[in-house]
Design a protein around this motif. Structure first.
Motif, mmCIF file in Angstrom:
data_model
loop_
_atom_site.group_PDB
_atom_site.id
_atom_site.type_symbol
_atom_site.label_atom_id
_atom_site.label_comp_id
_atom_site.label_asym_id
_atom_site.label_seq_id
_atom_site.Cartn_x
_atom_site.Cartn_y
_atom_site.Cartn_z
ATOM 1 N N ILE A 1 2.071 89.172 2.697
ATOM 2 C CA ILE A 1 1.460 90.369 2.712
ATOM 3 C C ILE A 1 2.075 91.408 1.803
ATOM 4 N N PRO A 2 3.447 91.689 2.007
ATOM 5 C CA PRO A 2 4.042 92.754 1.075
ATOM 6 C C PRO A 2 3.819 92.363 -0.458
ATOM 7 N N VAL A 3 4.054 91.310 -0.748
ATOM 8 C CA VAL A 3 3.923 90.600 -2.161
ATOM 9 C C VAL A 3 2.569 91.034 -2.657
ATOM 10 N N MET A 4 1.640 90.487 -1.695
ATOM 11 C CA MET A 4 0.186 90.768 -2.304
ATOM 12 C C MET A 4 -0.420 92.222 -2.398
ATOM 13 N N SER A 5 0.192 92.934 -1.549
ATOM 14 C CA SER A 5 0.016 94.486 -1.428
ATOM 15 C C SER A 5 0.359 95.215 -2.958
ATOM 16 N N VAL A 6 1.320 94.697 -3.602
ATOM 17 C CA VAL A 6 1.719 95.426 -5.009
ATOM 18 C C VAL A 6 0.219 95.223 -5.914
ATOM 19 N N PRO A 7 -0.138 94.154 -6.322
ATOM 20 C CA PRO A 7 -1.218 94.225 -7.386
ATOM 21 C C PRO A 7 -2.501 94.693 -6.577
ATOM 22 N N TYR B 1 -1.431 94.529 8.242
ATOM 23 C CA TYR B 1 -0.588 93.861 9.128
ATOM 24 C C TYR B 1 -1.591 94.072 10.555
ATOM 25 N N LEU B 2 -1.935 95.429 10.696
ATOM 26 C CA LEU B 2 -2.739 95.868 11.841
ATOM 27 C C LEU B 2 -3.927 94.764 11.704
ATOM 28 N N SER C 1 -5.777 82.250 8.620
ATOM 29 C CA SER C 1 -6.640 82.972 7.675
ATOM 30 C C SER C 1 -5.966 83.706 6.592
ATOM 31 N N HIS C 2 -4.822 84.321 6.968
ATOM 32 C CA HIS C 2 -3.918 85.035 5.730
ATOM 33 C C HIS C 2 -2.686 84.322 5.554
ATOM 34 N N LEU D 1 4.333 82.677 7.413
ATOM 35 C CA LEU D 1 3.866 82.760 5.922
ATOM 36 C C LEU D 1 2.966 83.992 5.612
ATOM 37 N N ALA D 2 1.971 84.451 6.747
ATOM 38 C CA ALA D 2 1.224 85.547 6.312
ATOM 39 C C ALA D 2 2.157 86.897 6.208
ATOM 40 N N CYS D 3 2.964 87.148 7.004
ATOM 41 C CA CYS D 3 3.919 88.217 7.262
ATOM 42 C C CYS D 3 4.655 88.554 5.753
ATOM 43 N N THR D 4 5.139 87.273 5.415
ATOM 44 C CA THR D 4 5.979 87.288 4.035
ATOM 45 C C THR D 4 5.098 87.439 2.854
#
Length: 307
Positions: free
Chosen positions: A93-99, A52-53, A172-173, A88-91
Motif C-alpha cells: 500500500i505505501p508503495v502504490m500510494s506514491v503514483p 489501510y482503513l 483482495s489487496h 503483502l497488502a500492508c507492505t
C-alpha cells in the motif's frame, strides 16, 4: 480529491499542524494551501491512512459476515495464509500510494475533468459518465490483467497475488505494488479525458475497492439471471484455481470476447466449498456407519450373553 484535501486542511492540517502546536514545536514556516509539495505530502498521508482503513474495514466485514470459514480447511489453503495476505497488502500500500498521489495531485491542481456540481451537466450525462467509468475500467482491467499473465511479467509481478489458490477477503489487496498500480491506473486515467462529478468519483473509488474485496470472499450469492453477466466471486475463484480464465473485473463481457471465459465450478457444484462439503459428508457417513457397526456388534454380544 480536492474536496477531501480541503476538509482535512480545515479540520486537521491547518489547526493542528501548520497553524497549531505541532507546527510551532517543529518551527514550521507558513506554507500556503496551494503549495504543491504541501499538497503532495498531505495527500500521501491521507491516501495511506484511508487505504489501510478501507482495506481492513471492508475485508474484515466480509470475513466476519460473508466469508465461509470452511475454506480454511481446504487442502490448498496455506499455513498462516491470512497473516501472509495482510503482510503483502500492508507492505504494498505505501508503495502504490506514491503514483496514486501523483495522479490525485494532478486532479487537485485542476488538470482533470472532474466537476463540482451535478447541475453543470444533464442528469443523463451524469449517469452515462458513471456507466462509462465502470465499463472503461472493466475493459482496461481485463486487458491489463491478461498482460500480467504473460509469463515473464507474471513471474515477477503478478505471481505473488496467485499464491492464494483459495482466497480470503484479505487477499483482495495483496498485490505486488506494480500489479496494484497497473490494475488501478484506469481509475485515474478516465477523469483526465471524460468529465465526472467529484463526489461521484470518490463514491465510485470506494465502490471499486468494495468490489475488489467481494470477488475474493468466496460468497457467490448472485441472482440466477445475472450469473452469465456479472463477474462474481465464483468466477474469480476459478481464476485463482486455473489461472488463465475469468480475468474480468465487473462483467464477463471481455472474457467472452477474449475467449477466456470459464463457467465457474461453484455454479456447477464442483467448487472448493462443494469439495469440502463432500468430504465432510463422507466423513460423517463413515462415522455413522462405524457407530452403527459398533451398536450392531454390541447388540449381538448382549443377545449371546443372555442366551
Amino acid at each position: 480529491m480536492d474536496i477531501v484535501l480541503d476538509i482535512c486542511d480545515d479540520y486537521f492540517f491547518d489547526p493542528l499542524v501548520w497553524k497549531g502546536r505541532l507546527g510551532e514545536a517543529l518551527e514550521l514556516p507558513p506554507v500556503p494551501r496551494d503549495d504543491m509539495l504541501r499538497q503532495l505530502g498531505e495527500l500521501l498521508l491521507i491516501v495511506n491512512i484511508s487505504s489501510y482503513l478501507l482495506y481492513f474495514s471492508l475485508a474484515t466485514l466480509s470475513y466476519v459476515f460473508l466469508f465461509d470459514k470452511t475454506y480454511m480447511r481446504h487442502k490448498k489453503w496455506l499455513p498462516n495464509q491470512i497473516r501472509k495476505e495482510m503482510t503483502l497488502a500492508c507492505t504494498s500500500i505505501p508503495v502504490m500510494s506514491v503514483p496514486t498521489c501523483l495522479a490525485f495531485l494532478a486532479e487537485v491542481r485542476g488538470y482533470s475533468k472532474l466537476y463540482d456540481r451535478v447541475d453543470e451537466h444533464s442528469l443523463t450525462f451524469y449517469f452515462l459518465t458513471m456507466f462509462a467509468f465502470l465499463m472503461f475500467n472493466d475493459c482496461c482491467i481485463y486487458w491489463v490483467h491478461r498482460a500480467l499473465h504473460i509469463p515473464i511479467i507474471y513471474k515477477y509481478i503478478h505471481k505473488p497475488h496467485h499464491r492464494w489458490l483459495v482466497c480470503s477477503p484479505y487477499a483482495s489487496h495483496a498485490f505486488h505494488p506494480l500489479d496494484g498500480l497497473a490494475q488501478s491506473s484506469s481509475y485515474h486515467i478516465f477523469v483526465f479525458f471524460c468529465p465526472l462529478h467529484k463526489w461521484t468519483y470518490l463514491a465510485l473509488f470506494v465502490l471499486v475497492n468494495t468490489w475488489t474485496v467481494s470477488i475474493h470472499d468466496g460468497f457467490f450469492v448472485v441472482p440466477e439471471f445475472l450469473r452469465p453477466v456479472i463477474n462474481s466471486s465464483a468466477h474469480h475463484t476459478d481464476h485463482h484455481l486455473f489461472f488463465n480464465y475469468n480475468h474480468g473485473q465487473y462483467t464477463t463481457l471481455w472474457d467472452r470476447i477474449g475467449g477466456t471465459y470459464r463457467e465457474p465450478c461453484s455454479y456447477l457444484g464442483k467448487g472448493p466449498l462443494d469439495e469440502m462439503r463432500a468430504l465432510d459428508a463422507k466423513a460423517t457417513s463413515k462415522v455413522a456407519n462405524r457407530n452403527g457397526t459398533v451398536r450392531h456388534a454390541n447388540g449381538n454380544g448382549r443377545k449371546s450373553k443372555d442366551a
